[in-house]
Design a protein around this motif. Sequence first.
Motif, short mmCIF file in Angstrom:
data_model
loop_
_atom_site.label_atom_id
_atom_site.label_comp_id
_atom_site.label_asym_id
_atom_site.label_seq_id
_atom_site.Cartn_x
_atom_site.Cartn_y
_atom_site.Cartn_z
N TRP A 120 0.81 -1.22 0.00
CA TRP A 120 0.00 0.00 0.00
C TRP A 120 0.84 1.27 0.00
O TRP A 120 0.55 2.21 -0.73
CB TRP A 120 -0.97 -0.01 1.18
CG TRP A 120 -2.21 -0.80 0.87
CD1 TRP A 120 -2.59 -1.99 1.42
CD2 TRP A 120 -3.24 -0.44 -0.06
NE1 TRP A 120 -3.78 -2.41 0.86
CE2 TRP A 120 -4.21 -1.48 -0.04
CE3 TRP A 120 -3.42 0.64 -0.92
CZ2 TRP A 120 -5.35 -1.46 -0.84
CZ3 TRP A 120 -4.56 0.67 -1.72
CH2 TRP A 120 -5.50 -0.37 -1.67
N PRO A 121 1.92 1.34 0.81
CA PRO A 121 2.76 2.56 0.76
C PRO A 121 3.33 2.81 -0.64
O PRO A 121 3.35 3.96 -1.11
CB PRO A 121 3.87 2.26 1.76
CG PRO A 121 3.25 1.30 2.72
CD PRO A 121 2.35 0.44 1.90
N GLU A 122 3.78 1.75 -1.33
CA GLU A 122 4.31 1.90 -2.68
C GLU A 122 3.22 2.37 -3.63
O GLU A 122 3.43 3.27 -4.46
CB GLU A 122 4.88 0.57 -3.16
CG GLU A 122 5.51 0.63 -4.54
CD GLU A 122 6.03 -0.71 -5.01
OE1 GLU A 122 6.80 -0.73 -5.99
OE2 GLU A 122 5.66 -1.74 -4.42
N THR A 123 2.05 1.77 -3.51
CA THR A 123 0.93 2.13 -4.38
C THR A 123 0.53 3.59 -4.21
O THR A 123 0.37 4.33 -5.19
CB THR A 123 -0.29 1.23 -4.09
OG1 THR A 123 0.09 -0.13 -4.24
CG2 THR A 123 -1.45 1.56 -5.02
N ILE A 124 0.39 4.01 -2.96
CA ILE A 124 -0.03 5.39 -2.67
C ILE A 124 1.03 6.38 -3.12
O ILE A 124 0.72 7.41 -3.74
CB ILE A 124 -0.34 5.55 -1.17
CG1 ILE A 124 -1.57 4.71 -0.79
CG2 ILE A 124 -0.57 7.03 -0.83
CD1 ILE A 124 -1.81 4.63 0.70
N THR A 125 2.32 6.06 -2.84
CA THR A 125 3.40 6.97 -3.21
C THR A 125 3.46 7.18 -4.71
O THR A 125 3.53 8.32 -5.20
CB THR A 125 4.75 6.41 -2.71
OG1 THR A 125 4.71 6.29 -1.29
CG2 THR A 125 5.89 7.34 -3.12
N ILE A 126 3.42 6.08 -5.47
CA ILE A 126 3.51 6.19 -6.93
C ILE A 126 2.30 6.91 -7.50
O ILE A 126 2.41 7.75 -8.39
CB ILE A 126 3.66 4.78 -7.56
CG1 ILE A 126 5.04 4.22 -7.21
CG2 ILE A 126 3.47 4.84 -9.07
CD1 ILE A 126 5.29 2.83 -7.71
N THR A 127 1.12 6.62 -6.96
CA THR A 127 -0.11 7.28 -7.45
C THR A 127 -0.04 8.79 -7.23
O THR A 127 -0.35 9.57 -8.13
CB THR A 127 -1.34 6.70 -6.73
OG1 THR A 127 -1.42 5.30 -6.97
CG2 THR A 127 -2.62 7.35 -7.25
N VAL A 128 0.38 9.18 -6.03
CA VAL A 128 0.45 10.62 -5.71
C VAL A 128 1.53 11.30 -6.55
O VAL A 128 1.30 12.36 -7.14
CB VAL A 128 0.73 10.82 -4.21
CG1 VAL A 128 1.01 12.29 -3.92
CG2 VAL A 128 -0.44 10.34 -3.37
N LEU A 129 2.72 10.69 -6.63
CA LEU A 129 3.81 11.30 -7.37
C LEU A 129 3.49 11.43 -8.86
O LEU A 129 3.73 12.47 -9.47
CB LEU A 129 5.09 10.49 -7.20
CG LEU A 129 5.80 10.60 -5.84
CD1 LEU A 129 7.02 9.70 -5.80
CD2 LEU A 129 6.20 12.04 -5.56
N MET A 130 2.92 10.37 -9.44
CA MET A 130 2.59 10.44 -10.87
C MET A 130 1.51 11.49 -11.14
O MET A 130 1.53 12.17 -12.16
CB MET A 130 2.13 9.07 -11.37
CG MET A 130 3.25 8.06 -11.57
SD MET A 130 4.48 8.60 -12.81
CE MET A 130 5.79 9.20 -11.76
#
Length: 267
Positions: free
Chosen positions: A9-19
């Motif tokens: 979940w941390p990876e998913t949220i980070t990538i979603t927000v950054l992109m």
Amino acid sequence: MFQKRKWSWPETITITVLMSLVVYAFAKVGGNNKLVVGVIEVIGILLYLAGSYINTHSEYSRHVWKLKAENRGRLYTEGSFSLAMHINYFGDIVLFTGLALTTRSLSMLTIPLIMSVNFIFYIIPSLDRYLERKYGDEFRDYAKKTKKNDNGAAFLYPMPMVIVGSVVEGKSNFMAVGWVSRVNFKPPLFAIALGPHHTNKGIDENREFSINIPDVSLMEKTDYCGLVSGKQTDKSELFNRLPLTFALLENRSFINDGMDAARSLYF
């Protein structure tokens, strides 16, 4: 869609927000550009299409190969992955470079640059460790005979930090520069890479500049040179300078290595 491993979940949220922020930045900066579509935009679009194809086609080919029962549990080394280990990441860099070019803003090129650094120092080493644990000798043999497309050859570490000096409108000005390299021995040639800076004005006007190599005692002054612009701040008295006794040196601002700890080159 094609990635087999689970995402945290941390990876998913980070990538979603950054992109989301990256795409918004491209749209915001590019949307404010009133210029008509020209050569730069066409090149950017072509790079975007090429990068998208490299990334998506490589991932899709691996996905189709993995669906076959005889390939389950095996490492995919065919197609474009036979050319480079991480060619899908190379596609990412190409497509985001294309997007950055369409904005007509040099600052947007920092996005693919940061992505490259992230790939080189974090994502690719982490992925390689995971693949080596999972596939063992199969991955090690693949890594030995296949190029690693992480753009690492484009970087030399540690990169030197120098101070470039020029005379702008009659005043000495200095800026910190990280992109400098020797490009020839005889005759001695050096290359520096500068963005849109106040220092460029003096170099363009006088066709002369200096490269000053500071030691650790000048760390604070070097940092200051990189933080403030000569357009708003007078940096002419920041360093002790040698008297300009030679006419050929009159438009080159340089640091007195007798009083300030720096070696200087003159161009």
